[in-house]
Design a protein around this motif. Structure first.
Motif, mmCIF file in Angstrom:
data_model
loop_
_atom_site.group_PDB
_atom_site.id
_atom_site.type_symbol
_atom_site.label_atom_id
_atom_site.label_comp_id
_atom_site.label_asym_id
_atom_site.label_seq_id
_atom_site.Cartn_x
_atom_site.Cartn_y
_atom_site.Cartn_z
ATOM 1 N N ILE A 8 0.863 -1.187 0.000
ATOM 2 C CA ILE A 8 0.000 0.000 0.000
ATOM 3 C C ILE A 8 0.895 1.231 0.000
ATOM 4 C CG2 ILE A 8 -1.847 1.242 1.176
ATOM 5 C CD1 ILE A 8 -2.619 -1.433 2.517
ATOM 6 N N LEU A 9 0.805 2.025 -1.056
ATOM 7 C CA LEU A 9 1.616 3.236 -1.155
ATOM 8 C C LEU A 9 0.877 4.379 -0.481
ATOM 9 C CD1 LEU A 9 2.946 2.902 -4.823
ATOM 10 C CD2 LEU A 9 3.958 2.097 -2.683
ATOM 11 N N GLY A 10 1.528 4.993 0.509
ATOM 12 C CA GLY A 10 0.898 6.049 1.300
ATOM 13 C C GLY A 10 0.326 5.449 2.569
ATOM 14 N N THR A 51 9.776 7.607 -0.019
ATOM 15 C CA THR A 51 8.784 8.302 -0.842
ATOM 16 C C THR A 51 8.073 7.281 -1.733
ATOM 17 O OG1 THR A 51 8.444 9.819 -2.692
ATOM 18 C CG2 THR A 51 10.676 8.972 -2.419
ATOM 19 N N THR A 52 6.779 7.520 -1.958
ATOM 20 C CA THR A 52 6.014 6.603 -2.814
ATOM 21 C C THR A 52 6.326 6.849 -4.290
ATOM 22 O OG1 THR A 52 4.157 8.146 -2.913
ATOM 23 C CG2 THR A 52 4.101 6.478 -1.169
ATOM 24 N N ARG A 53 7.091 7.902 -4.570
ATOM 25 C CA ARG A 53 7.371 8.264 -5.969
ATOM 26 C C ARG A 53 8.549 7.514 -6.571
ATOM 27 N NH1 ARG A 53 5.318 12.962 -8.160
ATOM 28 N NH2 ARG A 53 3.942 14.110 -6.780
ATOM 29 N N ALA A 77 -0.336 11.057 -7.158
ATOM 30 C CA ALA A 77 1.125 11.085 -7.314
ATOM 31 C C ALA A 77 1.714 9.682 -7.297
ATOM 32 C CB ALA A 77 1.734 11.925 -6.204
ATOM 33 N N ALA A 78 1.033 8.745 -6.620
ATOM 34 C CA ALA A 78 1.600 7.404 -6.470
ATOM 35 C C ALA A 78 1.177 6.451 -7.585
ATOM 36 C CB ALA A 78 1.188 6.822 -5.114
ATOM 37 N N GLN A 79 0.293 6.895 -8.491
ATOM 38 C CA GLN A 79 -0.245 5.935 -9.467
ATOM 39 C C GLN A 79 0.819 5.419 -10.449
ATOM 40 O OE1 GLN A 79 -3.148 4.473 -8.846
ATOM 41 N NE2 GLN A 79 -3.169 5.880 -7.114
#
Ligand SMILES: Nc1ncnc2c1ncn2[C@@H]1O[C@H](COP(=O)(O)OP(=O)(O)O)[C@@H](O)[C@H]1O
Ligand SMILES: [Mg+2]
Length: 408
Positions: A8-10, A51-53, A77-79
């Motif tokens: 899970i990002l974020g 960072t999720t990026r 931003a994380a997609q």
């Protein structure tokens, strides 16, 4: 057999439900957030403070593991990272590239709207501030200036005076990762949000919310109300428009959230799209109003399992109200929360801050203090309960001293 991993990002308030649902569905949760004290960090089995990026860094840290699914609710931003990690681990669900691009680039999304011949306000986008200011000279004020790739109203300003345009462009630029800025004509009208879940290219679930916003210049969501008062004809038109956008983006399956304005000319204008679950508590609202668990559905879909999207027939009037502060300071105490939860029409109260924590005025969505969900039989009784709840709940904030107070 070992438990399947779910990345899970974020780990903010709008990703927390995925940690809870993911665990309930039997996954081992790997959470990622650059903030070590993010709300969901303690809910993960393994937490990466990254960072999720940067999907490469995440994959490097995780090494050669099996991953069943990757998701990031509420985060545009994380997609791109969701797509990269889904590819890297060969998960069952692979996001459509154009849907990812439309989520993270508002200028591209508006060009898709234009290509489809859907209602469109005038806008220009560029990464060069001077070229942008020149291009914007042909637009009619007021204008909305925003980073092409940010969210939660970060860096967004409404500009009524041309003299303020360069300042607004430079503010937007500070919040843009790509440097790309969009300047748009302001559309007067009523604001809605559409929380949708596509199955085989059709919007199987479409929840339309009526939205209130903070005043200009920030225009941040304050509340979502369902059911929105829209005629059947307008709902059908909106549904057709969403279907056309999904087809153009190749987003055949999965959640998608859109911002829409019903203009004074009665046209429906799409403002932005995120091919993921909505933020601002949208899945909580969907669950309380329609009995549908869109978070579990999104996780199941990402893992290649059939999502379950059955809804209640008729909802009551349900509002999700975002709780905010109007000053910079530190929370010194919270009173009345239990009394609010005990009110008959209060469905839920979640608070994201506790005494000792710093709060900021509501100039971006990330500064919210909590969610209050009220479900009533009529709009009038909902308003009465909302008023009672907001006066009962006391979040005491010790404001920062202003320089004047310090010197006097
Ligand atoms: N051109 C516009 N005209 C009128 N309102 C707008 C316009 N652009 C944005 N808004 C309002 O501001 C909100 C935030 O803008 P949006 O593009 O959705 O940015 P964010 O990604 O920060 O949510 C929108 O949901 C809408 O209510
Ligand atoms: Mg938005």
């Amino acid at each position: 057999m070992s438990t399947a991993n779910l990345i899970i990002l974020g780990a903010g308030e709008d990703q927390v439900p995925a940690y809870v649902e993911g665990r309930r569905l039997g996954y081992r949760i790997i959470g990622v957030d650059q903030k070590p004290d993010a709300l969901g960090a303690s809910l993960a089995d393994e937490f990466l403070c990254l960072t999720t990026r940067e999907p490469e860094a995440i994959a490097r840290r995780l090494g050669a593991i099996d991953v069943a699914a990757v998701i990031s609710p509420a985060s545009d931003a994380a997609q791109a990272s969701v797509a990269a990690l889904s590819r890297h681990y060969g998960t069952a669900f692979q996001p459509a590239p154009d849907a990812v691009r439309a989520s993270e680039d508002k200028g591209y999304f508006l060009s898709v709207v234009e290509k489809l011949g859907l209602p469109r306000y005038r806008s220009v986008h560029d990464s060069d501030p001077d070229a942008l200011a020149r291009a914007a000279a042909g637009l009619r004020y007021p204008l909305v200036v925003k980073p092409a790739d940010a969210s939660g109203s970060k860096g967004l300003r409404c500009v009524t005076d041309p003299a303020d345009l360069p300042g607004a462009i430079s503010t937007a630029r500070k919040h843009s990762f790509s440097g790309e800025i969009v300047v748009e004509e302001f559309v007067s009208g009523t604001h809605y949000s559409v929380e949708c879940f596509a199955r085989d290219g059709r919007p199987e679930l479409t929840i339309v919310t009526e939205r209130t916003l903070t005043p200009m210049p920030h225009m941040i969501s304050v509340s979502h109300l369902v059911p929105a008062s829209l005629s059947c004809a307008v709902r059908a038109r909106l549904q057709d428009m969403v279907t056309a956008v999904l087809a153009e983006l190749g987003h055949r399956n999965g959640p998608v959230n859109l911002d829409v304005i019903a203009g004074e000319d009665e046209k429906l204008y799409f403002v932005e799209l995120g091919a993921r679950l909505g933020g601002n508590g949208m899945p909580r609202l969907a669950a309380h109003a329609y009995g549908v668990n869109t978070v579990a559905a999104a996780i199941r879909l990402a893992a290649g399992r059939p999502p379950e999207l059955t809804t209640h027939a008729e909802p009551r009037v349900v509002m999700l109200r975002i709780l905010t502060a109007d000053t910079e300071g530190v929370v010194t105490g919270i009173a009345g929360a239990d009394a609010v939860r005990a009110l008959p029409d209060v469905a839920a109260l979640e608070l994201f801050k506790e005494p000792g924590q710093r709060v900021h005025p509501y100039t971006q969505a990330a500064h919210k203090l909590g969610y209050l969900i009220v479900a009533a039989d009529t709009r009038e009784s909902l308003q009465r309960t909302l008023d009672t709840a907001l006066t009962t709940l006391c979040i005491d904030i010790e404001p920062d001293q202003t320089p004047q107070e310090i010197t006097s």
